[in-house]
Every structure is written in structure tokens, then in C-alpha cells.
Design a protein around this motif. Sequence first.
Motif: not given
Length: 544
Positions: A509-517
Motif C-alpha cells: 500500500e503506497m502513499e507519499m512520504a510527504n503528502p504535501n510534496e
Amino acid sequence: MDGTPVQIILLSLSESAITFYLFPHFFFSGTLSTYFLFFSFLNWSGVIFHKLIIYPYFRSPFRHLPKPPHGFWPIIGHGLIMFKRPPGAAHLKMMKETPNDGLIHFRGLFHADRLMPTTPAALADILVHKSYDWEKPSWVRTFLRQFLGDGLLISEGDEHRHQRKNIMPAFSFRHIKDLCPVFWSKSIELCEVVKADIWDKPEKVVEINHFSTQVTMDIIGLAGLGRDIGSLRNSDDELIKSYEEILEPTNEKGVYFVFHMLFPWWFMKALPWKLNERVKITSDSLKKICRDFVQEKRARMKMESEEHVDILSTMIRSNNFSDDGIVDQLLTFLAAGHETTSSALTWATHLLSINPSIQTRLRNEIHTAIPSPKALLDPNFDIASLLESLPYLNAVCNETLRIYPTIPVTSRVALRDTSINGQFVPKGTITFIVPIATNRLPQLWGDDAEEFKPERWIDAESGRATNNGGADSNYSFLTFLHGPRSCIGEKFARAEMRALIAAFCGSFEMEMANPNEIVKGGGTLTFKPLHGMKLKLKPMEWGT
């Protein structure tokens, strides 16, 4: 008034000699040198005036074509778009803002004519109907030759026809289908290596672009060379380091690339630029590695009776290439063969990370169709047919390739007088083909053209995958181009990408390490994330 520098100098010499010796009383008194300087000034002024004013505004066959409403500066024309980032963004803006019937005319340095096709009919003329009226500009080929030799991407005309004809058997449908077990086994190995990497990391963050480069290099190693390079297990692999050094997007490399466009090759080589030295060291290293591959493969083929199906074996058996010619092709295949899918996989993980509902739907389809990833490792299992049958997987792959083509901008120069969509085009005219702009053009894809919507590649009634994404023409999708100069490895890349995305999305399951990047793309040869792609991963039990 026009002419080459040599012609202008000879004309100035003739004018000054005639005036000095035959008509000395009709002009000011002076030496022969003074007359030469005077006439040189007049002639060069005439050339410049003709180039900047007379030809572009009164004689150019394109003077009546639509032009961008913004971005023109005297002398430099619209040349600043070459420096805009991300690549292709300015071209897309021009296409949106300039009403046209298939061609947009803009001006380069010193108001030189530049064309940009925008409709399928115009693109078809350049890429298919009159493809051999066009070639890559000489400065582009000189620049790329440093890294790719004289392989398929660099060759032109009859030489290109010869190379493509003799390499094509290695990319047949049957051959690629036979390679799908390699794609899947390496995809599973990628997932295992990534799991091991995040095992003891509390934040579970990885820079996925590096792993993408490693796994695609391993795949092209097995499929192209018949050799497991093993870079996934060896992060210090020399081949990976060399290509990452070449392809890593930096501002310095961007400037280096643009300078090659503005200045001759000999001038660039004479500059005391450290990057010149690094390019030579890296390209020499790559050539040596490829030469060793060829010699090793020839020796093995003499000792073994088994007929190998990798690309290198196919070229050696054909007897149509010298060792140096094979080295050039390997340089091309190693670069293009791993970088296309590496970039695509990286961008796919980003798009899935910022679209969790799409990611979940894709994972559900994968887990339903593939209860256990290990089952596909059975040599008798038809992996190719299974992955091709998954509509949402194929839709995600196609949409990723549409939004993020590996080569965002390319150019062609007219070898002879020709035409585009009925418009006369004189020899020497440069045309820009911009996949990242065409792939996102609202006139071709609708108002949601810049949105990531895999559903556009699925037929609403049958639920099956489509080949056009809802666009009216296949020329609306330019990631692999079309015609005789289209990407010979398209089917290879697509099959490889299906396996990699299916395995990775099924495992994490993937998500950006920095959601605001805000991820920005760049690069010189290919389109990659400027600062890598950091993802936060959660391992998933297959089937849950």
C-alpha cells in the motif's frame, strides 16, 4: 540577402578590391583593409536585417500561420521556452492558447522558423507518411552519440532501415511472451528487496526511483543479454551507477544539454567544464562494459548448444552486425530498455499514491486474478495472457504512459523540401513533436485531459480495455511515437510494466512520504522526478 560566413567574406573581399582598384574616387579614401571592413559591415548588416526582418516577416512560407500570443522577444524569439521547466509545459500552453488548423509557427533564436504539429493529420505526415523526409537534428545525434553510440536511435535513412529490419525479430510477439516469466520473477524479487529494505525502518520510507532503475536494468540484462546483472542485490553495481549519473536530472545537466543546442560540439568539448570529463569517463565505462558483454556472449555461444532468445544472441546469430555495431545497439537497448519502464514505474507509484481509491481498485483486481504471486513462477503458466486480460491494470499502465511519457519533447529537421498537412516546408526547417503536450491536449482528450483517469481506457459497456483511451486517433497518444521511427521496444516495455505494477501494487500500500510534496519533473534525456520519489510503504498480505 543571405549566405554562409565564407560567402560573405568572399563577397566583402571582392567588393573592397573592385572599389579600391577600379573606383577609388567614388568612395572615401582609405586602405584596402578599410574598404574590407566597411563592406563587411554593410554585408553583415544586410544579412542580419534579412534574417531578423525581411525573411521571417515577408518571405517565410509560414508567416501567415498561427503564432503564440505570448512569449516573443526580439532576436531570441520564443527561444526561452527551451529553458522552461518542466519540459513540454510551455509547448502545451502554446497549443491551448493558439487556435490553429494543425500547425503552430513560432520563432527560435534570430527569428528562425519553428513548427509544432497539433493534429493527428499533421503528426501522421511527419511520423508516417513522410517519415524519411525528417531526421533528428545533427546536434541532438552528436549529443546522444556520446552515450548511445551509432545504434538504432541515432541512425538515419537506409542505415536505420537496415538496423531496424535485423533487430525486429528480437521484439516479436512470441519472443516477448517467452520473456514474461523473466519480467514476473524480477518483479517479485523487487518486492522482496524493498520489503527487506524497509524491515527495520520505523517510517517505512523508500526512494523508489533507485529500485526502479535496478529492477529494469536486471530485466534488460536477462532479456537483452541473457545475463543476470543482479543489480537489485548489489546496490554498488557499476552499470547502475553509470546510468544514474547520466540520467539523474540536475540543473547543471539541463544547462549542459541546452548549450549543446546553441554551440558546436568542438566548442563544448574545449570548455573547462568538469561535466565534460565525467561524461567521457562514464560513456567510456559503458562502452567497455558492453564490449565485455559481447565478447563473453560470443564465447558462451560457442561452448553451449542451447539456442538463447535474448536480444544479444539474436543479433550475433544474424551475422548482420560487427562487434562495434553490436556494442552500439547494446548501449541503446540498455539505456532505452531500462529507462522507459523505470521512469514509468516511478511515475505510476506516484500517481497511485496520490489516488488511493484507484490504488485500491487496482489491488483488488490483481488479488482477485492472482491469488498467489508464487503461482505465476510456474514455467507452464501463461503470465502474458493473464496480465493482458486485466482491464484496470492495463488502464493504469496506459494512463501513466499518457500523463508521463519518458521522452516529453523531441525534434526533427527537414532533410529536403516537403510538406505537412498541405503546408509547404523548406529543407532545414525544425519541427518539435511534444508527446507530453499532445498526450494532455484538451482538443484531443477532453476537458479532463490533464487528470489521471484510468477509466478512460475501459469501455463503459463491456468493461474491457480499449486501445485509444477515448481519443479519436492513435496519434493522440505519442509516448512511443508512430511509424518507422516508433519505439521498437514498445511491446516489451508494456509487458514489463504490467508485471512490475501488478507485483508492486499487489505487495504494497503506497502513499507519499510527504503528502504535501509537489513533485516536479525534469531531466535532459528522459522525464524523471527532479528530487527522486520518496514513498511510505505498507506491506500487504497477498489476497487481503
